[in-house]
Write a protein that holds these residues in place. Structure first.
Motif, PDB file in Angstrom:
ATOM      1  N   LYS A  74       0.811  -1.221   0.000  1.00  0.00           N
ATOM      2  CA  LYS A  74       0.000   0.000   0.000  1.00  0.00           C
ATOM      3  C   LYS A  74       0.850   1.280   0.000  1.00  0.00           C
ATOM      4  N   TRP A 105       3.871   1.688  -0.966  1.00  0.00           N
ATOM      5  CA  TRP A 105       4.625   1.826  -2.210  1.00  0.00           C
ATOM      6  C   TRP A 105       3.735   2.304  -3.339  1.00  0.00           C
ATOM      7  N   GLU A 106       2.508   1.769  -3.388  1.00  0.00           N
ATOM      8  CA  GLU A 106       1.578   2.229  -4.424  1.00  0.00           C
ATOM      9  C   GLU A 106       1.283   3.710  -4.247  1.00  0.00           C
ATOM     10  N   ALA A 107       1.058   4.105  -2.985  1.00  0.00           N
ATOM     11  CA  ALA A 107       0.777   5.516  -2.720  1.00  0.00           C
ATOM     12  C   ALA A 107       1.960   6.390  -3.134  1.00  0.00           C
ATOM     13  N   PHE A 137       4.158   5.871  -5.495  1.00  0.00           N
ATOM     14  CA  PHE A 137       4.284   6.040  -6.943  1.00  0.00           C
ATOM     15  C   PHE A 137       3.252   7.023  -7.480  1.00  0.00           C
ATOM     16  N   ASP A 138       2.139   7.194  -6.739  1.00  0.00           N
ATOM     17  CA  ASP A 138       1.105   8.131  -7.185  1.00  0.00           C
ATOM     18  C   ASP A 138       1.279   9.510  -6.578  1.00  0.00           C
ATOM     19  N   ASP A 139       2.315   9.670  -5.736  1.00  0.00           N
ATOM     20  CA  ASP A 139       2.482  10.913  -4.995  1.00  0.00           C
ATOM     21  C   ASP A 139       3.262  11.922  -5.851  1.00  0.00           C
ATOM     22  N   PRO A 140       2.605  12.988  -6.318  1.00  0.00           N
ATOM     23  CA  PRO A 140       3.308  13.946  -7.175  1.00  0.00           C
ATOM     24  C   PRO A 140       4.460  14.646  -6.445  1.00  0.00           C
ATOM     25  N   LEU A 154       7.613  12.426  -6.669  1.00  0.00           N
ATOM     26  CA  LEU A 154       8.263  12.498  -7.974  1.00  0.00           C
ATOM     27  C   LEU A 154       9.003  13.828  -8.122  1.00  0.00           C
ATOM     28  N   THR A 185       5.017   5.157   5.093  1.00  0.00           N
ATOM     29  CA  THR A 185       5.429   5.874   3.891  1.00  0.00           C
ATOM     30  C   THR A 185       6.808   6.487   4.079  1.00  0.00           C
TER      31      THR A 185
END
Lengths: 317, 272
Positions: free
Chosen positions: A76, A78-80, A82-85, A88, A282
């Motif tokens: 969970k 890790w998925e969050a 990758f979606d966290d702007p 990035l 996280t």
């Protein structure tokens, strides 16, 4: 200083393998300490550095808010991530900080290091002053610069032709420029020290030969000094990469990641997720990303420069 | 050595001197001005009056306690480092077991571990053993992260002890412990003072571990105190800068008297 600066050409191997005597020259294992001597320090270090390193990997698959026990949540976090702007963006910002740090500090510290390597007395006194920022805590340096750059009472108010409205930290460009400059102020002395040590080891014969051939100072610098400093440049750049990746206090105190999230680099994002939003899962995932990146860089360097060379440059500096 | 002066580098060197020295000068001159005068004249003006009030303010707002806490942390860290590193380096340099060389590689690897990477588990660990908001909880991880570089520095010094000296000791029937006490320690004095000074510097300037692992005012260290002052009375710039100056004084004194040890430590920190 001369003893530590002396080149260590012999392969310095741990465990005393380089001290094995030829057969017949007395019992080599008499009076040697067992590895028990190394245990207290090793256990202590393992407890606070190596075990936590494994634990951070485990925690990245859990949900934990600081109270109670961590709960396993699978991928969970890790998925969050990758979606966290912001994550990035923080990686791009870290890259930008590292590149700008290298570009600003390397030429300056080579120039200063080579200059300070001379034997003149005034150079020794000046270099003593140069090193002062290196001794100060990042906290003190950041608080100092924040005060100096205060929009109302600081230098920008007095030099408005240079700083415009004076709110230097109010824009992304300004904030990044300040962080890069303060990083330069703080860390150039350290890299200068590396180059100074290396430049002192360049055999003077090379310069004498070049002089006889009629090469001027500038020519000598580019044809002798720079190539001779190649190993030091590699070492120094690596340290800048790792240092840039873990910059934290300066960002916290000078910009607090802002304006907005525009200077939230990865290390600072980790701190915010873990210790401000109390999302330790996280935070651990981001920490693991930092570890992986810095380890990857270290391995790349070890492959590029050779393990033993790397070690002897660490010792001989 | 080169005989002709290098003008380009010379000019650059003096410009850099200005960049380093001017902010430090502004800092010092601000601390001796009254708040009103500093606000009116701006930081770059020459001071017209002289006051020590800013230092009085800084000390009376709790800086004395922060200093004491930092001294305790620093002493603890140096103590642990001096207790653990010499036997470790001795084993690394003299032991013939494979384990010792594996341990040395482990410490080299440890150089690359950033404190940020492990701060969450360390926070968990310190919480679990009940050392949160306790200076000992700051001392332990700070000392652990000083070990790799100190080990590399001290092992370098110990390697310079010639095998003949060890053999002479062994000939007299000395045990490893006796050789350690009578030969290795006395001959490693330079390295020992380097690691003491260097780990003290790291402890004195430490920020992340105290930030995460302490909370109350009674355990606040100097670096955190500065951060706190800034948010608390960031508008009183002379007072704030007096606190910054106070935090730097001990380090600069050490630099004055133990410059060699400090610079050696910093150069050894090439791996950090």
């Amino acid at each position: 200083m001369t003893t530590t600066l002396a080149p260590r050409r012999r392969p310095a191997r741990p465990g005393g393998t380089n001290e094995v005597r030829p057969a017949g020259r007395g019992g080599s294992s008499v009076g040697r300490p067992g590895f028990v001597w190394a245990l207290p320090a090793s256990i202590f270090f393992a407890l606070f550095a190596l075990v936590p390193l494994l634990a951070v990997a485990v925690l990245s698959f859990t949900s934990w808010s600081g109270l109670g026990d961590p709960k396993f949540v699978g991928l969970k976090n890790w998925e969050a991530l990758f979606d966290d702007p912001v994550m990035l963006q923080s990686l791009w910002l870290s890259l930008l900080f590292i590149v700008l740090g290298i570009v600003t500090q390397t030429p300056l510290s080579i120039l200063l290091g080579v200059w300070a390597a001379g034997n003149q007395r005034n150079r020794a006194i000046l270099s003593a002053i140069y090193f002062v920022p290196l001794l100060l805590s990042s906290a003190a340096i950041s608080v100092l610069w924040r005060a100096l750059l205060d929009p109302n009472f600081g230098i920008p108010g007095q030099l408005s032709w240079l700083f415009g409205d004076g709110n230097v930290l109010g824009t992304q460009t300004g904030a990044i420029a300040v962080l890069i400059f303060v990083g330069m102020w703080q860390f150039t002395p350290f890299h200068t020290l590396i180059y100074q040590g290396a430049a002192r080891q360049i055999p003077s014969v090379l310069y004498q030969a070049a002089s006889i051939d009629g090469a001027g100072t500038v020519r000598q610098f580019f044809s002798i000094t720079l190539p001779q400093l190649k190993n030091s440049i590699v070492t120094s750049v690596i340290l800048m990469v790792v240092g840039g990746l873990t910059t934290f206090e300066t960002v916290l105190i000078l910009t607090n990641g802002g304006p907005g999230t525009s200077t939230t680099i990865t290390a600072f994002h980790m701190y915010q997720e873990a210790f401000r939003r109390f999302d330790f899962g996280t935070g651990s995932a981001i920490a693991l990303v930092l570890v992986v990146i810095s380890t990857a860089i270290s391995f790349a360097v070890v492959r590029l420069s050779g393990y033993d060379k790397m070690r002897s440059s660490l010792e001989g500096l | 050595m080169k005989t002709r002066p290098n003008y380009l580098a010379g000019i650059g060197a003096f410009m850099w001197l200005a960049i380093v020295a001017v902010p430090l000068y502004v800092m010092l001159s601000a601390t001796f001005q009254t708040r009103a005068e500093f606000g009116d004249n701006g930081p770059l003006s020459l001071p017209a009056s002289f006051t020590l009030q800013n230092y009085v303010d800084a000390v009376s707002s709790g800086f004395g306690l922060y200093f004491l806490n930092t001294v305790i942390v620093t002493a603890g860290v140096v103590g642990i480092v001096l207790l653990l590193v010499p036997p470790l380096s001795y084993a690394i340099v003299r032991s013939q077991s494979r384990a010792a060389s594996a341990i040395f590689r482990l410490f080299l690897l440890g150089l690359a571990i950033p404190a940020q990477a492990v701060i969450v588990p360390v926070f968990y660990l310190i919480n679990t053993v009940g050392l949160y908001d306790n200076l000992l909880g700051v001392i332990l991880p700070t000392a652990a992260f000083a070990l790799p570089i100190c080990t590399i520095i001290l092992s370098g010094t110990m390697r310079d002890i010639t095998p003949e000296l060890y053999e002479a000791m062994a000939m007299d029937g000395a045990t490893p412990a006796r050789a350690f006490l009578r030969l290795v320690l006395p001959l490693s004095k330079g390295g020992l003072s380097t690691i003491a000074v260097f780990s003290a510097l790291q402890a004195w300037n430490g920020f992340l571990f105290p930030l995460i692992l302490t909370q109350s005012e009674s355990t606040r260290v100097v670096t955190l105190g500065l951060f706190n002052f800034q948010t608390q009375f960031g508008i009183n710039i002379p007072g704030l800068l007096a606190a910054v100056t106070l935090s730097m004084v001990p380090v600069l004194l050490v630099y004055l008297f133990a410059r060699r040890a400090l610079v050696q430590g910093l150069m050894g920190a090439g791996g950090k």
